[in-house]
Scaffold this motif. Sequence first.
Motif, PDB file in Angstrom:
ATOM      1  N   UNK A 222       0.073 -11.369   5.013  1.00 48.09           N
ATOM      2  CA  UNK A 222      -0.733 -11.677   3.839  1.00 48.09           C
ATOM      3  C   UNK A 222      -0.702 -10.569   2.792  1.00 48.09           C
ATOM      4  N   UNK A 223      -0.488  -9.326   3.260  1.00 50.95           N
ATOM      5  CA  UNK A 223      -0.500  -8.183   2.357  1.00 50.95           C
ATOM      6  C   UNK A 223       0.918  -7.907   1.867  1.00 50.95           C
ATOM      7  N   UNK A 224       1.095  -7.799   0.591  1.00 55.54           N
ATOM      8  CA  UNK A 224       2.410  -7.499   0.041  1.00 55.54           C
ATOM      9  C   UNK A 224       2.824  -6.062   0.322  1.00 55.54           C
ATOM     10  N   UNK A 225       4.048  -5.696  -0.035  1.00 54.22           N
ATOM     11  CA  UNK A 225       4.526  -4.336   0.219  1.00 54.22           C
ATOM     12  C   UNK A 225       3.710  -3.305  -0.556  1.00 54.22           C
ATOM     13  N   UNK A 226       3.433  -2.172   0.091  1.00 50.92           N
ATOM     14  CA  UNK A 226       2.697  -1.114  -0.604  1.00 50.92           C
ATOM     15  C   UNK A 226       3.037   0.237   0.005  1.00 50.92           C
ATOM     16  N   UNK A 227       2.719   1.265  -0.744  1.00 47.34           N
ATOM     17  CA  UNK A 227       2.885   2.643  -0.278  1.00 47.34           C
ATOM     18  C   UNK A 227       1.594   3.395  -0.555  1.00 47.34           C
ATOM     19  N   UNK A 228       1.179   4.208   0.392  1.00 46.03           N
ATOM     20  CA  UNK A 228       0.014   5.077   0.240  1.00 46.03           C
ATOM     21  C   UNK A 228       0.524   6.511   0.150  1.00 46.03           C
ATOM     22  N   UNK A 262      -8.571   1.876  -1.661  1.00 43.26           N
ATOM     23  CA  UNK A 262      -7.885   2.722  -0.684  1.00 43.26           C
ATOM     24  C   UNK A 262      -8.283   2.346   0.742  1.00 43.26           C
ATOM     25  N   UNK A 263      -9.576   2.140   0.941  1.00 53.74           N
ATOM     26  CA  UNK A 263     -10.068   1.814   2.281  1.00 53.74           C
ATOM     27  C   UNK A 263      -9.489   0.483   2.756  1.00 53.74           C
ATOM     28  N   UNK A 264      -9.399  -0.474   1.840  1.00 56.68           N
ATOM     29  CA  UNK A 264      -8.882  -1.784   2.225  1.00 56.68           C
ATOM     30  C   UNK A 264      -7.417  -1.708   2.652  1.00 56.68           C
ATOM     31  N   UNK A 265      -6.627  -0.944   1.924  1.00 60.62           N
ATOM     32  CA  UNK A 265      -5.211  -0.815   2.272  1.00 60.62           C
ATOM     33  C   UNK A 265      -5.019   0.042   3.519  1.00 60.62           C
ATOM     34  N   UNK A 266      -5.839   1.070   3.681  1.00 56.55           N
ATOM     35  CA  UNK A 266      -5.760   1.865   4.914  1.00 56.55           C
ATOM     36  C   UNK A 266      -6.064   0.981   6.126  1.00 56.55           C
ATOM     37  N   UNK A 267      -7.108   0.172   6.014  1.00 48.01           N
ATOM     38  CA  UNK A 267      -7.479  -0.722   7.111  1.00 48.01           C
ATOM     39  C   UNK A 267      -6.359  -1.728   7.392  1.00 48.01           C
ATOM     40  N   UNK A 273      -0.129  -1.864  11.937  1.00 45.68           N
ATOM     41  CA  UNK A 273       0.428  -0.929  12.920  1.00 45.68           C
ATOM     42  C   UNK A 273       0.061  -1.331  14.348  1.00 45.68           C
ATOM     43  N   UNK A 274      -1.093  -1.967  14.485  1.00 46.22           N
ATOM     44  CA  UNK A 274      -1.590  -2.342  15.811  1.00 46.22           C
ATOM     45  C   UNK A 274      -0.624  -3.286  16.525  1.00 46.22           C
TER      46      UNK A 274
END
Length: 295
Positions: A222-228, A262-267, A273-274
């Motif tokens: 559901x989440x598109x590509x991203x970089x932190x 930030x918190x939403x993407x970190x989560x 990763x899980x």
Amino acid sequence: MVTGSTLARRALGRELKKLRDAKGMKQSEGGRIIGVSPQTIGRMEDGLPTKVSDLYINALCDGYGANDEQRTALLELALEVRTMAKSGGGWWRAYADELNVGFDHYIGLEEAARKLVIWRGSVVPGVLQTPEYRRAIAWTESPALTPEQVERRVQMAMQRQKRLLDPDFTVEVVLSEFVLRDQIGGPRVVADQLRKLAEIAQLPNVTIRTVPFDSSGHLGSLVGPFALLEFPKLPATGLIEPPVIFVEGFAGDLYLEREPELRRYRDAFTEISRVALDEDTTRQLILSIAKEHGQ
């Protein structure tokens, strides 16, 4: 570490905005202090290239009621910005003509980052690409490019990859299995790219994991590509710039910095990763798929 002017500009703009907001002034009022438009004040506060002379900084400090400590920090940041500008800016300036609009800002952030976290459901991230893979993407994206333009894009991608050799730069990547099986450039190009991924994954500062096709439902769908991106302290002031989420889109890019974003993407990255394979299993899968291509 040389952070370049990108982080210094961002920090300078952030601190100037804090002072202006604390004074209850609008951008137009700040502009009148130094004789510029509100738009110029906005560019300065957003960390975009604009004039940051000591005269401007001192005048704004006077108008905003800055104390001595704040004034000193701002002047040091402004000096850092100007020093980098005099040196010609970052290496990517030489490739400005080949960059998509605004992508030079991302390259500046990536070059200054201490940590890069990436989720990709398609296409190997630029910082991990082989020349042949990058060349195939360039021709697919822009068939009208000249061979010379394509080669400059390849050169830029290879220059970005040098950061992987910096032990102070940590990279954590999670890829969908689709990325490993997508036939960009054909079997030989893909096989070479996969072997390169397996090689890069052995670097002590790089982690590459894969979400296999048979994983149960996960946010990666559901989440598109991203970089932190996370950053080190600025050498002049010791300030640490807040992390940035970079969302690359076909028609434009997004830079997200607010804490809820930030918190939403970190989560989301934690959840993705899980269900990802561990590093060793991922490497075995990568090499197995490369072997399937018979190359």
